[in-house]
Design a protein around this motif. Structure first.
Motif, PDB file in Angstrom:
ATOM      1  N   ALA A 160      -5.626  -3.323  -0.681  1.00 56.71           N
ATOM      2  CA  ALA A 160      -5.670  -3.603  -1.991  1.00 56.71           C
ATOM      3  C   ALA A 160      -4.939  -2.511  -2.929  1.00 56.71           C
ATOM      4  CB  ALA A 160      -7.037  -3.620  -2.733  1.00 56.71           C
ATOM      5  N   SER A 161      -5.149  -1.421  -2.704  1.00 56.33           N
ATOM      6  CA  SER A 161      -4.234  -0.415  -3.473  1.00 56.33           C
ATOM      7  C   SER A 161      -2.754  -0.319  -2.977  1.00 56.33           C
ATOM      8  CB  SER A 161      -4.787   1.128  -2.966  1.00 56.33           C
ATOM      9  OG  SER A 161      -4.188   1.900  -3.658  1.00 56.33           O
ATOM     10  N   LEU A 162      -2.450  -0.672  -1.765  1.00 55.78           N
ATOM     11  CA  LEU A 162      -1.180  -0.769  -1.451  1.00 55.78           C
ATOM     12  C   LEU A 162      -0.311  -1.982  -2.060  1.00 55.78           C
ATOM     13  CD1 LEU A 162       1.212  -0.267   0.549  1.00 55.78           C
ATOM     14  CD2 LEU A 162       0.097  -1.671   2.241  1.00 55.78           C
ATOM     15  N   LEU A 163      -1.137  -3.131  -2.091  1.00 57.34           N
ATOM     16  CA  LEU A 163      -0.719  -4.365  -2.710  1.00 57.34           C
ATOM     17  C   LEU A 163      -0.351  -4.092  -4.308  1.00 57.34           C
ATOM     18  CD1 LEU A 163      -2.693  -7.072  -0.774  1.00 57.34           C
ATOM     19  CD2 LEU A 163      -0.113  -6.560  -0.502  1.00 57.34           C
ATOM     20  N   ILE A 164      -1.379  -3.219  -4.849  1.00 54.72           N
ATOM     21  CA  ILE A 164      -0.994  -3.135  -6.443  1.00 54.72           C
ATOM     22  C   ILE A 164       0.171  -2.350  -6.444  1.00 54.72           C
ATOM     23  CG2 ILE A 164      -2.055  -1.730  -8.210  1.00 54.72           C
ATOM     24  CD1 ILE A 164      -4.882  -2.777  -7.227  1.00 54.72           C
ATOM     25  N   ASP A 165       0.189  -1.030  -5.536  1.00 51.65           N
ATOM     26  CA  ASP A 165       1.412  -0.315  -5.895  1.00 51.65           C
ATOM     27  C   ASP A 165       2.687  -0.953  -5.490  1.00 51.65           C
ATOM     28  OD1 ASP A 165      -0.279   1.938  -6.466  1.00 51.65           O
ATOM     29  OD2 ASP A 165      -0.161   2.919  -4.521  1.00 51.65           O
ATOM     30  N   LEU A 166       2.586  -1.734  -4.628  1.00 54.47           N
ATOM     31  CA  LEU A 166       3.841  -2.581  -4.586  1.00 54.47           C
ATOM     32  C   LEU A 166       4.168  -3.813  -5.287  1.00 54.47           C
ATOM     33  CD1 LEU A 166       3.830  -2.832  -0.529  1.00 54.47           C
ATOM     34  CD2 LEU A 166       5.421  -1.352  -1.731  1.00 54.47           C
ATOM     35  N   SER A 167       3.213  -3.902  -6.252  1.00 55.69           N
ATOM     36  CA  SER A 167       3.257  -5.118  -7.210  1.00 55.69           C
ATOM     37  C   SER A 167       4.242  -4.786  -8.642  1.00 55.69           C
ATOM     38  CB  SER A 167       2.045  -5.746  -7.759  1.00 55.69           C
ATOM     39  OG  SER A 167       1.238  -4.677  -8.414  1.00 55.69           O
ATOM     40  N   LYS A 168       4.373  -3.283  -8.634  1.00 55.24           N
ATOM     41  CA  LYS A 168       4.905  -2.443  -9.765  1.00 55.24           C
ATOM     42  C   LYS A 168       6.593  -3.007  -9.700  1.00 55.24           C
ATOM     43  CE  LYS A 168       1.619   1.039  -9.960  1.00 55.24           C
ATOM     44  NZ  LYS A 168       1.288   2.628  -9.767  1.00 55.24           N
ATOM     45  N   GLN A 169       7.087  -3.091 -10.954  1.00 57.81           N
ATOM     46  CA  GLN A 169       8.262  -3.339 -11.310  1.00 57.81           C
ATOM     47  C   GLN A 169       9.388  -3.095 -10.208  1.00 57.81           C
ATOM     48  OE1 GLN A 169       9.011  -6.375 -12.980  1.00 57.81           O
ATOM     49  NE2 GLN A 169      10.848  -6.161 -11.672  1.00 57.81           N
ATOM     50  N   LYS A 170       9.528  -1.517 -10.250  1.00 60.07           N
ATOM     51  CA  LYS A 170      10.338  -0.753  -9.332  1.00 60.07           C
ATOM     52  C   LYS A 170      10.266  -1.340  -7.843  1.00 60.07           C
ATOM     53  CE  LYS A 170      11.724   3.689  -7.839  1.00 60.07           C
ATOM     54  NZ  LYS A 170      11.413   5.266  -8.011  1.00 60.07           N
TER      55      LYS A 170
END
Length: 239
Positions: free
Chosen positions: A123-133
């Motif tokens: 869940a944390s990984l997917l949140i981090d990868l959902s950021k614009q950059k």
């Protein structure tokens, strides 16, 4: 003579045989026999418990399958990123480095964590990868968004299966496991129902004969399957 149900029958086989017997009994007019009625009432109760225990086992097995499915997507993401890190195109390589910088915080090792820990990390990984950059970088890596989507889907499916498993598991403290219930069902069938029907078929064949023969067929068919499987397992492997 009615056979006894083989004790080496699988849990699911004993469950299926008992349900067939219950169904056959309900189609008779033998409910006036209080002794037989009591036996089948007990059998129906134990059979229901056995079915529930089997369902708990299935829920656990399904959870393992769902966990492996999301593990595969974590590994797929890792290998995809690794491939792009060596891509000759500078823009694609740079994008892969951006995504990898996030993925490295978690790594493939998360697949070896406990269910709860892995769920939290994914869940944390997917949140981090959902950021614009990261999203801008992912857009430059063909197939990366698809793998991430598959990871989200398999993780959602795992969580749904986990809820089902935990609901079943919550009842386990007050319910016997499948092996113990199987022993109870076998005892009811072999030591009570079969013994009783053998005697009553002799005493009153017109009333009990048809049902006794039906039970005999159900048991014989089950035992034949068990015996065939046993022979197959004993056969030497030939090349």
């Amino acid at each position: 003579m009615i056979e006894k149900l083989l004790s080496v029958s699988r849990v699911t086989e004993v469950d299926a045989a008992s349900m067939r017997m219950i169904g056959a009994y309900k189609n008779t007019s033998l409910n006036t026999d209080l002794h037989l009625s009591a036996m089948f009432t007990a059998l129906e109760t134990s059979s229901a418990l056995l079915t529930a225990a089997i369902n708990r086992s299935k829920a656990e097995s399904d959870l393992e399958v769902k966990d492996e499915a999301r593990d595969q997507q974590v590994r797929a993401l890792y290998y995809l990123i690794q491939g792009y890190l060596h891509h000759p195109d500078a823009a694609i390589k740079a994008a892969a480095q951006t995504v990898n910088a996030v993925f490295e915080k978690y790594g493939v090792a998360i697949t070896g964590e406990s269910y709860a820990t892995e769920s939290s990390l994914i869940a944390s990984l997917l949140i981090d990868l959902s950021k614009q950059k990261q999203q801008d970088a992912i857009a430059l890596l063909p197939g990366c968004a698809d793998v991430l989507s598959a990871l989200q889907t398999t993780d959602d499916e795992f969580e749904a299966a986990r809820i089902v498993y935990e609901q079943e598991k919550a009842q386990e403290s007050t319910q016997l496991n499948a092996t113990k219930i199987k022993a109870e069902v076998l005892a009811l069938i072999n030591e009570k129902i079969v013994v009783y029907l053998r005697a009553m078929e002799i005493v009153d064949e017109p009333a009990y004969g048809a049902f006794a023969r039906t039970v005999a067929v159900i048991i014989a068919e089950n035992n034949e399957v068990v015996k065939k499987r046993g022979k197959k397992e004993e056969e030497p492997v030939t090349e």
